[in-house]
Design an enzyme around this catalytic site. Structure first.
Site, PDB file in Angstrom:
ATOM      1  N   ARG A 187     -99.615 -57.782 -20.857  1.00  0.00           N
ATOM      2  CA  ARG A 187    -101.076 -57.871 -20.762  1.00  0.00           C
ATOM      3  C   ARG A 187    -101.698 -56.495 -20.967  1.00  0.00           C
ATOM      4  O   ARG A 187    -102.765 -56.373 -21.566  1.00  0.00           O
ATOM      5  CB  ARG A 187    -101.472 -58.472 -19.420  1.00  0.00           C
ATOM      6  CG  ARG A 187    -101.150 -59.954 -19.327  1.00  0.00           C
ATOM      7  CD  ARG A 187    -101.181 -60.465 -17.901  1.00  0.00           C
ATOM      8  NE  ARG A 187    -102.511 -60.333 -17.320  1.00  0.00           N
ATOM      9  CZ  ARG A 187    -102.767 -60.527 -16.028  1.00  0.00           C
ATOM     10  NH1 ARG A 187    -101.788 -60.840 -15.190  1.00  0.00           N
ATOM     11  NH2 ARG A 187    -104.005 -60.397 -15.570  1.00  0.00           N
ATOM     12  N   ARG A 249    -106.854 -56.737 -13.655  1.00  0.00           N
ATOM     13  CA  ARG A 249    -107.727 -57.701 -14.330  1.00  0.00           C
ATOM     14  C   ARG A 249    -109.031 -57.890 -13.557  1.00  0.00           C
ATOM     15  O   ARG A 249    -110.112 -57.918 -14.138  1.00  0.00           O
ATOM     16  CB  ARG A 249    -106.970 -59.017 -14.490  1.00  0.00           C
ATOM     17  CG  ARG A 249    -107.773 -60.312 -14.418  1.00  0.00           C
ATOM     18  CD  ARG A 249    -108.332 -60.781 -15.727  1.00  0.00           C
ATOM     19  NE  ARG A 249    -108.861 -62.132 -15.546  1.00  0.00           N
ATOM     20  CZ  ARG A 249    -108.221 -63.243 -15.845  1.00  0.00           C
ATOM     21  NH1 ARG A 249    -107.010 -63.190 -16.334  1.00  0.00           N
ATOM     22  NH2 ARG A 249    -108.778 -64.421 -15.655  1.00  0.00           N
TER      23      ARG A 249
END
Length: 297
Positions: A187, A249
């Site tokens: 990610r 995130r």
């Protein structure tokens, strides 16, 4: 680094079990189940109602946040936090122990640990090993919901432990803070999609270093030793004697970096609350680094 006496960030399952047996749960000791799972996987509140540490209250992170924000898990106001935890029987004199039921051993608990600290509460600990090891070791559980007597909590935001988009953007020029991203390598690099995300591509903030939060935990779900954690920071050339911002995130797993650094004697790691979700939507494209090719999740 300023040397100060730090409150214990971790308590053992044995310590908590003995405290419960000794009848210490009450205004001076409160336990919180801070579990949260991706929609469509597990149901945190349902699992809490089925079984939890005796006397534990459910800390609903979806309720204790800024619901007016377009971003995912932004901090509530001082009043909002104070009201919420006061209803859970927590005062400024309470020792708070937080756990969650994630299979990793710990996922959301460090976020709640940091939330208490950012609102000025020192006496907060994470249950080392989490509910996973509480069950594995055969400690008692109950389905009985806790009904603590409401308490008065006064929250005072410690802005030194919190960073905004504008501060992180300014830091790209000043480089006063090191920036560490706690998401998985895929990610971070942009080779894997962001889970459960619409209109959010993977990638990272320019200049950030990657330290996936799962690496701070042993296979059995316990926090690694301070010596191991220090070696991990050194391997990434992260200097714990210098200012540090953690990001991820949505400001949750970044708190694992703050916890790991705290266990190494560094209590002043700041969390970028908006993290990649906010950065992706606000920041100039040249400040976003990604190998994403627009593949399907």
């Amino acid at each position: 680094m300023v040397h100060q006496v730090l409150y214990r960030a971790l308590v053992s399952t044995k310590w908590l079990a003995e405290s419960l047996r000794a009848g210490k749960l009450g205004p001076d000791l409160r336990v919180l189940d801070a579990s949260w799972y991706s929609p469509g996987t597990r149901e945190a509140h349902k699992e809490y109602l089925e079984r939890h540490v005796p006397g534990a209250s459910f800390f609903d992170i979806e309720e204790c946040k800024d619901k007016s924000s377009p971003y995912e898990m932004m901090l509530p106001s001082e009043v909002g936090f104070a009201d919420y935890v006061g209803r859970l029987g927590i005062s400024n004199d309470t020792h708070v122990v937080v756990y969650d039921g994630d299979h990793l051993g710990s996922f959301y608990a460090p976020r709640v640990w940091w939330m208490f600290r950012v609102f000025g509460h020192r006496t907060v600990s994470v249950l080392n090993g989490g509910f996973r090891n509480w069950l594995k070791e055969g400690h008692p559980v109950t389905s009985e919901p806790s009904r603590p007597e409401p308490a008065v909590f006064k929250a005072v935001l410690d802005r030194s432990l919190l960073k905004t988009y504008e501060q992180v953007l300014e830091n790209l020029q000043s480089k006063r803070f090191q920036l560490v991203d706690s998401r998985s390598q895929g990610r971070y690099l942009g080779t894997e999609p962001e889970p459960d995300a619409v209109g959010l591509e993977p990638g990272h903030i320019r200049g950030s270093v990657n330290m996936p939060f799962m690496d701070f935990l042993t296979e059995d779900g316990f926090e690694k030793s301070p010596e191991m954690l220090r070696a991990m920071f050194e391997a990434k050339k992260v200097d714990l004697a210098k200012p540090l911002i953690a990001t991820c995130r949505k400001g949750v797993t970044a708190c694992h970096i703050a916890l790991a650094a705290y266990l190494c004697g560094k209590p002043d790691v700041a969390i970028y609350d908006g993290s990649w979700f906010e950065w992706f939507h606000l920041a100039p494209p040249e400040t976003r680094v990604s190998q994403w090719k627009g593949g399907k999740a």
